[in-house]
Design a protein around this motif. Sequence first.
Motif, mmCIF file in Angstrom:
data_model
loop_
_atom_site.group_PDB
_atom_site.id
_atom_site.type_symbol
_atom_site.label_atom_id
_atom_site.label_comp_id
_atom_site.label_asym_id
_atom_site.label_seq_id
_atom_site.Cartn_x
_atom_site.Cartn_y
_atom_site.Cartn_z
ATOM 1 N N PHE A 1 -6.617 2.239 7.582
ATOM 2 C CA PHE A 1 -7.161 3.588 7.359
ATOM 3 C C PHE A 1 -7.621 3.717 5.920
ATOM 4 C CE2 PHE A 1 -2.657 3.889 6.336
ATOM 5 C CZ PHE A 1 -2.648 4.596 5.146
ATOM 6 N N GLU A 2 -8.345 4.784 5.663
ATOM 7 C CA GLU A 2 -8.709 5.248 4.334
ATOM 8 C C GLU A 2 -8.651 6.767 4.390
ATOM 9 O OE1 GLU A 2 -12.525 3.526 3.679
ATOM 10 O OE2 GLU A 2 -13.591 4.973 4.920
ATOM 11 N N PRO A 3 -8.765 7.479 3.271
ATOM 12 C CA PRO A 3 -8.584 8.928 3.310
ATOM 13 C C PRO A 3 -9.427 9.665 4.344
ATOM 14 C CG PRO A 3 -8.575 8.191 1.039
ATOM 15 C CD PRO A 3 -8.906 6.976 1.867
ATOM 16 N N SER A 4 -10.614 9.163 4.662
ATOM 17 C CA SER A 4 -11.508 9.890 5.561
ATOM 18 C C SER A 4 -11.636 9.274 6.948
ATOM 19 C CB SER A 4 -12.902 9.985 4.929
ATOM 20 O OG SER A 4 -13.432 8.675 4.724
ATOM 21 N N CYS A 5 -10.950 8.169 7.213
ATOM 22 C CA CYS A 5 -11.123 7.480 8.493
ATOM 23 C C CYS A 5 -9.876 6.676 8.830
ATOM 24 C CB CYS A 5 -12.346 6.560 8.433
ATOM 25 S SG CYS A 5 -12.801 5.833 10.013
ATOM 26 N N ARG A 6 -9.597 6.525 10.124
ATOM 27 C CA ARG A 6 -8.433 5.767 10.582
ATOM 28 C C ARG A 6 -8.838 4.847 11.732
ATOM 29 N NH1 ARG A 6 -2.993 6.400 10.052
ATOM 30 N NH2 ARG A 6 -3.356 8.295 8.831
ATOM 31 N N TRP A 7 -8.460 3.569 11.632
ATOM 32 C CA TRP A 7 -8.786 2.584 12.668
ATOM 33 C C TRP A 7 -7.566 2.166 13.487
ATOM 34 C CZ3 TRP A 7 -10.661 2.414 7.668
ATOM 35 C CH2 TRP A 7 -12.049 2.583 7.526
ATOM 36 N N THR B 1 -4.820 9.785 -1.828
ATOM 37 C CA THR B 1 -5.361 8.570 -2.436
ATOM 38 C C THR B 1 -4.472 7.368 -2.108
ATOM 39 O OG1 THR B 1 -6.290 9.838 -4.269
ATOM 40 C CG2 THR B 1 -6.045 7.469 -4.601
ATOM 41 N N CYS B 2 -5.111 6.245 -1.790
ATOM 42 C CA CYS B 2 -4.375 5.024 -1.453
ATOM 43 C C CYS B 2 -4.387 4.062 -2.645
ATOM 44 C CB CYS B 2 -5.006 4.319 -0.247
ATOM 45 S SG CYS B 2 -5.126 5.362 1.229
ATOM 46 N N VAL B 3 -3.232 3.547 -2.999
ATOM 47 C CA VAL B 3 -3.112 2.598 -4.099
ATOM 48 C C VAL B 3 -2.169 1.482 -3.684
ATOM 49 C CG1 VAL B 3 -3.581 4.267 -5.930
ATOM 50 C CG2 VAL B 3 -1.227 3.928 -5.147
ATOM 51 N N GLU B 4 -2.219 0.375 -4.439
ATOM 52 C CA GLU B 4 -1.328 -0.746 -4.154
ATOM 53 C C GLU B 4 -0.348 -0.936 -5.300
ATOM 54 O OE1 GLU B 4 -1.419 -5.528 -3.015
ATOM 55 O OE2 GLU B 4 -3.271 -4.362 -3.120
ATOM 56 N N VAL B 5 0.933 -1.021 -4.954
ATOM 57 C CA VAL B 5 2.007 -1.236 -5.920
ATOM 58 C C VAL B 5 2.410 -2.707 -5.887
ATOM 59 C CG1 VAL B 5 4.410 -0.676 -6.487
ATOM 60 C CG2 VAL B 5 2.849 1.127 -5.725
ATOM 61 N N ALA C 1 0.821 -1.211 0.000
ATOM 62 C CA ALA C 1 0.000 0.000 0.000
ATOM 63 C C ALA C 1 0.854 1.260 0.000
ATOM 64 C CB ALA C 1 -0.921 -0.004 1.218
ATOM 65 N N TYR C 2 0.445 2.231 -0.817
ATOM 66 C CA TYR C 2 1.095 3.548 -0.891
ATOM 67 C C TYR C 2 0.040 4.636 -0.757
ATOM 68 C CZ TYR C 2 5.790 2.112 -2.478
ATOM 69 O OH TYR C 2 7.062 1.590 -2.546
ATOM 70 N N VAL C 3 0.493 5.806 -0.320
ATOM 71 C CA VAL C 3 -0.375 6.977 -0.206
ATOM 72 C C VAL C 3 0.215 8.110 -1.048
ATOM 73 C CG1 VAL C 3 -1.409 8.680 1.334
ATOM 74 C CG2 VAL C 3 -1.101 6.327 2.113
ATOM 75 N N THR C 4 -0.614 8.764 -1.841
ATOM 76 C CA THR C 4 -0.167 9.891 -2.657
ATOM 77 C C THR C 4 0.144 11.071 -1.747
ATOM 78 O OG1 THR C 4 -1.645 9.144 -4.419
ATOM 79 C CG2 THR C 4 -0.734 11.352 -4.624
ATOM 80 N N VAL C 5 1.384 11.578 -1.828
ATOM 81 C CA VAL C 5 1.807 12.660 -0.929
ATOM 82 C C VAL C 5 2.123 13.953 -1.669
ATOM 83 C CG1 VAL C 5 2.684 11.092 0.839
ATOM 84 C CG2 VAL C 5 4.214 11.853 -0.998
ATOM 85 N N SER C 6 2.207 13.898 -2.986
ATOM 86 C CA SER C 6 2.524 15.100 -3.748
ATOM 87 C C SER C 6 1.379 16.104 -3.684
ATOM 88 C CB SER C 6 2.816 14.743 -5.212
ATOM 89 O OG SER C 6 2.986 15.904 -5.991
ATOM 90 N N GLU C 7 1.723 17.372 -3.476
ATOM 91 C CA GLU C 7 0.713 18.433 -3.393
ATOM 92 C C GLU C 7 -0.122 18.514 -4.671
ATOM 93 O OE1 GLU C 7 -0.189 20.317 -1.003
ATOM 94 O OE2 GLU C 7 1.365 20.032 0.504
ATOM 95 N N GLY D 1 -9.852 1.365 -2.063
ATOM 96 C CA GLY D 1 -9.355 2.611 -1.508
ATOM 97 C C GLY D 1 -9.023 2.569 -0.037
ATOM 98 N N ARG D 2 -9.243 1.431 0.614
ATOM 99 C CA ARG D 2 -8.970 1.266 2.042
ATOM 100 C C ARG D 2 -7.693 0.440 2.233
ATOM 101 N NH1 ARG D 2 -13.652 -0.943 5.969
ATOM 102 N NH2 ARG D 2 -14.497 1.078 5.267
ATOM 103 N N VAL D 3 -6.799 0.900 3.103
ATOM 104 C CA VAL D 3 -5.561 0.170 3.378
ATOM 105 C C VAL D 3 -5.840 -0.923 4.396
ATOM 106 C CG1 VAL D 3 -3.218 0.303 4.298
ATOM 107 C CG2 VAL D 3 -4.103 2.142 2.843
ATOM 108 N N ARG D 4 -5.490 -2.146 4.010
ATOM 109 C CA ARG D 4 -5.655 -3.316 4.885
ATOM 110 C C ARG D 4 -4.277 -3.833 5.281
ATOM 111 N NH1 ARG D 4 -10.126 -5.521 6.884
ATOM 112 N NH2 ARG D 4 -9.869 -7.587 5.933
#
Length: 323
Positions: free
Chosen positions: A310-316, A194-198, A165-171, A293-296
């Motif tokens: 987590f996902e962009p709008s929530c964190r567990w 945005t969360c994506v998987e590489v 899992a990766y998260v987009t960090v570029s402005e 879109g959710r990181v597992r």
Amino acid sequence: EFQVGGRHGNGNGIGNGSSKSSSSSPKKKHSRGSAAIAPSPQEPSPSSSRNLSGGGIASARDADQDVGPWTTPVPLGVYRINFGSGLPLRETPERDSPLLGMLERGQFAEVVETTVKNDRVRARCISTDGGTTNATGKSSVSSGWISLLNVKTGSSGATCVPLGAYVTVSEHGCVVTEGAAESSKLKRTLTRGTCVEVCATRLEESNVVRGLLTSGGYATLISGTGKGSGGGGSSKRDLSSESYLMPVPLGTYHILYEVGLPVTSGIDGRSDVVTKLAMNTRVEVVETSVENGRVRGRICHPSHGWISLFEPSCRWAKFVFSQ
């Protein structure tokens, strides 16, 4: 908040490559021409035992009864050189073969083949010469063998760009293209957060690391911004880089969910619930993935299974420290 580390990547860029490895995924396999190291020696069993070239013993009966894994494959893909004085690039897997040059600290190289020579894992790699270009205006490409890992001490002169899992960090977000080349047709743009998987990495010209996404297309993970300093005999170069996506780190996480976070048997959040984790529980995440879109995260303590991180709008769960 995120940092590189923890997850090893397999690449299929300039050279060959292999797919993502996961102990719970049907895609797991050993790549042809790659080394495998036994994590720890075992006592031989009475049936069909054999010595492993990397150390340790494997047996047919153990394989039938134990959970495993019994060896850890040395991943292919893009690595960042981290040895202070750089790594010598040689002509063959033999450590005393002719010297072709040096890979500097901070430079990237794509490992396309591995083998074991005595107490070293040797890797055939391909690298681009940072910001330096040849007469055609393209980055020069080097190919040769480096010592990737000391199998006795576990020390390594290079760190693998992780998968998962990766998260987009570029402005300004991150462009996803249909092909591996940055100049290929635009597919979509990832917004910040945005969360994506590489699932694979490859090295492009000018020290640019590209990632193949499980959702389709390629994105730039890291862009080498360093340029040659020029100047006659000076070989010093600025090998700084800019990250567009950052990997979700493996390691210890702290559960934030108040009513019991479900641990499921599979990556799919709809799979069977094994148990629920109370708030403030600490867990060890050993693998990451992205589902809708959710990181597992796959955990190995205090239970085995998958949880939502987590996902962009929530964190567990909150990251505490890396492995």
